[in-house]
Design an enzyme around this catalytic site. Sequence first.
Site, PDB file in Angstrom:
ATOM      1  N   TYR A 145       0.856  -1.185   0.000  1.00 11.52           N
ATOM      2  CA  TYR A 145       0.000   0.000   0.000  1.00 11.52           C
ATOM      3  C   TYR A 145       0.889   1.230   0.000  1.00 11.52           C
ATOM      4  O   TYR A 145       1.842   1.322   0.779  1.00 11.52           O
ATOM      5  CB  TYR A 145      -0.891  -0.003   1.251  1.00 11.52           C
ATOM      6  CG  TYR A 145      -1.831   1.187   1.346  1.00 11.52           C
ATOM      7  CD1 TYR A 145      -2.915   1.312   0.483  1.00 11.52           C
ATOM      8  CD2 TYR A 145      -1.642   2.174   2.305  1.00 11.52           C
ATOM      9  CE1 TYR A 145      -3.776   2.400   0.572  1.00 11.52           C
ATOM     10  CE2 TYR A 145      -2.506   3.258   2.413  1.00 11.52           C
ATOM     11  CZ  TYR A 145      -3.568   3.367   1.541  1.00 11.52           C
ATOM     12  OH  TYR A 145      -4.423   4.439   1.638  1.00 11.52           O
ATOM     13  N   ASP A 240       9.287   3.050  -0.094  1.00 12.40           N
ATOM     14  CA  ASP A 240       8.191   3.664   0.644  1.00 12.40           C
ATOM     15  C   ASP A 240       8.396   3.319   2.112  1.00 12.40           C
ATOM     16  O   ASP A 240       8.011   2.254   2.576  1.00 12.40           O
ATOM     17  CB  ASP A 240       6.840   3.148   0.134  1.00 12.40           C
ATOM     18  CG  ASP A 240       5.682   3.804   0.877  1.00 12.40           C
ATOM     19  OD1 ASP A 240       5.942   4.495   1.892  1.00 12.40           O
ATOM     20  OD2 ASP A 240       4.525   3.612   0.459  1.00 12.40           O
ATOM     21  N   LYS A 268       3.860   9.291   8.653  1.00  9.77           N
ATOM     22  CA  LYS A 268       3.691   8.720   9.997  1.00  9.77           C
ATOM     23  C   LYS A 268       4.688   9.304  11.021  1.00  9.77           C
ATOM     24  O   LYS A 268       4.511  10.445  11.408  1.00  9.77           O
ATOM     25  CB  LYS A 268       3.701   7.202   9.918  1.00  9.77           C
ATOM     26  CG  LYS A 268       2.571   6.744   8.973  1.00  9.77           C
ATOM     27  CD  LYS A 268       2.161   5.306   9.020  1.00  9.77           C
ATOM     28  CE  LYS A 268       0.858   5.138   8.254  1.00  9.77           C
ATOM     29  NZ  LYS A 268       0.918   4.322   7.060  1.00  9.77           N
TER      30      LYS A 268
HETATM   31  C1  LIG Z   1       0.288   4.784   5.672  1.00 12.70           C
HETATM   32  C2  LIG Z   1       1.066   4.512   4.452  1.00 12.70           C
HETATM   33  C3  LIG Z   1       0.943   5.321   3.308  1.00 12.70           C
HETATM   34  C4  LIG Z   1      -0.087   6.416   3.200  1.00 12.70           C
HETATM   35  O1  LIG Z   1       0.149   7.475   4.074  1.00 12.70           O
HETATM   36  P1  LIG Z   1      -1.078   8.468   4.395  1.00 12.70           P
HETATM   37  O2  LIG Z   1      -0.472   9.467   5.327  1.00 12.70           O
HETATM   38  O3  LIG Z   1      -2.149   7.640   4.995  1.00 12.70           O
HETATM   39  O4  LIG Z   1      -1.503   9.079   3.122  1.00 12.70           O
HETATM   40  C5  LIG Z   1       1.768   5.068   2.241  1.00 12.70           C
HETATM   41  N1  LIG Z   1       2.667   4.075   2.281  1.00 12.70           N
HETATM   42  C6  LIG Z   1       2.814   3.273   3.344  1.00 12.70           C
HETATM   43  C7  LIG Z   1       3.847   2.199   3.335  1.00 12.70           C
HETATM   44  C8  LIG Z   1       2.009   3.448   4.466  1.00 12.70           C
HETATM   45  O5  LIG Z   1       2.131   2.628   5.508  1.00 12.70           O
END
Ligand SMILES: *Cc1c(COP(=O)(O)O)cnc(C)c1O
Length: 437
Positions: A145, A240, A268
């Site tokens: 994701y 990511d 985060k």
């Molecule tokens: C949470 C997350 C996202 C998205 O971040 P948001 O602040 O919710 O838009 C993207 N990549 C990873 C790996 C994530 O855990």
Amino acid sequence: MISNSHSSRAFTEAQKYIPGGVNSPARSFKNTGIDPLFIDSAKGSKITDIDGNTFIDYVASWGPAILGHAHDEVLSALNETMHKGISFGAPTEIETRIAELVTRMVPSVDLVRMVNSGTEATMSAVRLARGYTKRNKIIKFEGCYHGHGDSFLIQAGSGALTHGNPNSPGVTEGVAQDTLLAKYNEIESVESLFREYPEDIAGVIIEPVTGNMGVIVPQNGFLEAVQKLCAQYGALLIFDEVMTGFRLSSGGAQKRFNITPDLTCFGKIIGGGMPVGAYGGKKEIMEHLAPKGPVYQAGTLSGNPLAMAVGYTTLHLLNTHPEWYEQLEKSAEILEAGIRENISAVGIPIVFNRVGSMFTQFFTDHPAVNSFTDVSTCNIDAYMHFFRTSLHEGIYYAPSQYEAAFLGLAHSPEDIEKTISAHKVALQSVKQELYDK
Ligand SMILES: *Cc1c(COP(=O)(O)O)cnc(C)c1O
């Protein structure tokens, strides 16, 4: 069952004005058999709902709360900053300070641009990769994701997976065509895409340790092999690290696994609970961004002083306390040992995956969970029963099998002990309800 009449009423009310009653689907407790808990407050390792139930929290705002909720030093930084004003839309010095700190903590990052969410970070990093390489296609992995950008809602993980829409309506065919799908931990799947489109792939985006289909560990040599293919075919490697950044080590997964990506996305923890994302990498690539270069990306509230104060204080504390990562590792080892002991004592088939302070227990009879295919074998009813029983026992996990649990620095030895005993009770209940019948 926990008493949640206030939350239930709040949820009914919320649904009148908010689609599905929530501002992000993962919060909706869909398919859990109970209404979402509305939260009143949180401090340290604990979170309290509006019915007055208090839980040991392993959701941690989905990752940011590594210091624990409402850390005193973070609150004072926020308090001090807010009296000077909320937002200016002009540069402030704290933006340079957090950028400098990020480049020190994550050496692959020479320059970093702040945005407002992880989604913005990944969307922008992919645009930059395309602008830089003058190519259109990207490779992503099944079950990973990367936020809700159009390009990523192809076999996406997290809430998209939980709620059964990994391929979202509204994403045009044109966009979908430019997203190529590979299988995590199966290098041949990456290789064959590069062979098919040798000149078209701008970048490969990957969660170096997955969290959004549950925790999956990269198998020996997998990340290195992806990096090698990127270099060979002139594509950029985009890590990511929205979830893993500043969590799996002070320098994220890349430091832990000793791999240098071309670009890294953050979110985060970098905002410490404020809406912050960021992306950064090699100077030569990052200088393609406006105003220096031609690739456009902007944000009215990007680098917002309140968000930066919270983010900076969080990162600064982590950077000045390297021993905290050892402490986290030790607590996680104790928790894992207890959980594993419970699993064998109760005797139901579970695979437990952990890297540092991220872990998932998969209710599956597969011997290991290394891929999305393995994840798909999980017994969701078993997880949901575990989830509900855990709430009753005072433990708050994510309302989905396909998520990571997060241990933080505020979890005390007593919290861990309590978590282990609650875990045993919950597993026994799962066994009785789902495996003995
Ligand atoms: C949470 C997350 C996202 C998205 O971040 P948001 O602040 O919710 O838009 C993207 N990549 C990873 C790996 C994530 O855990």
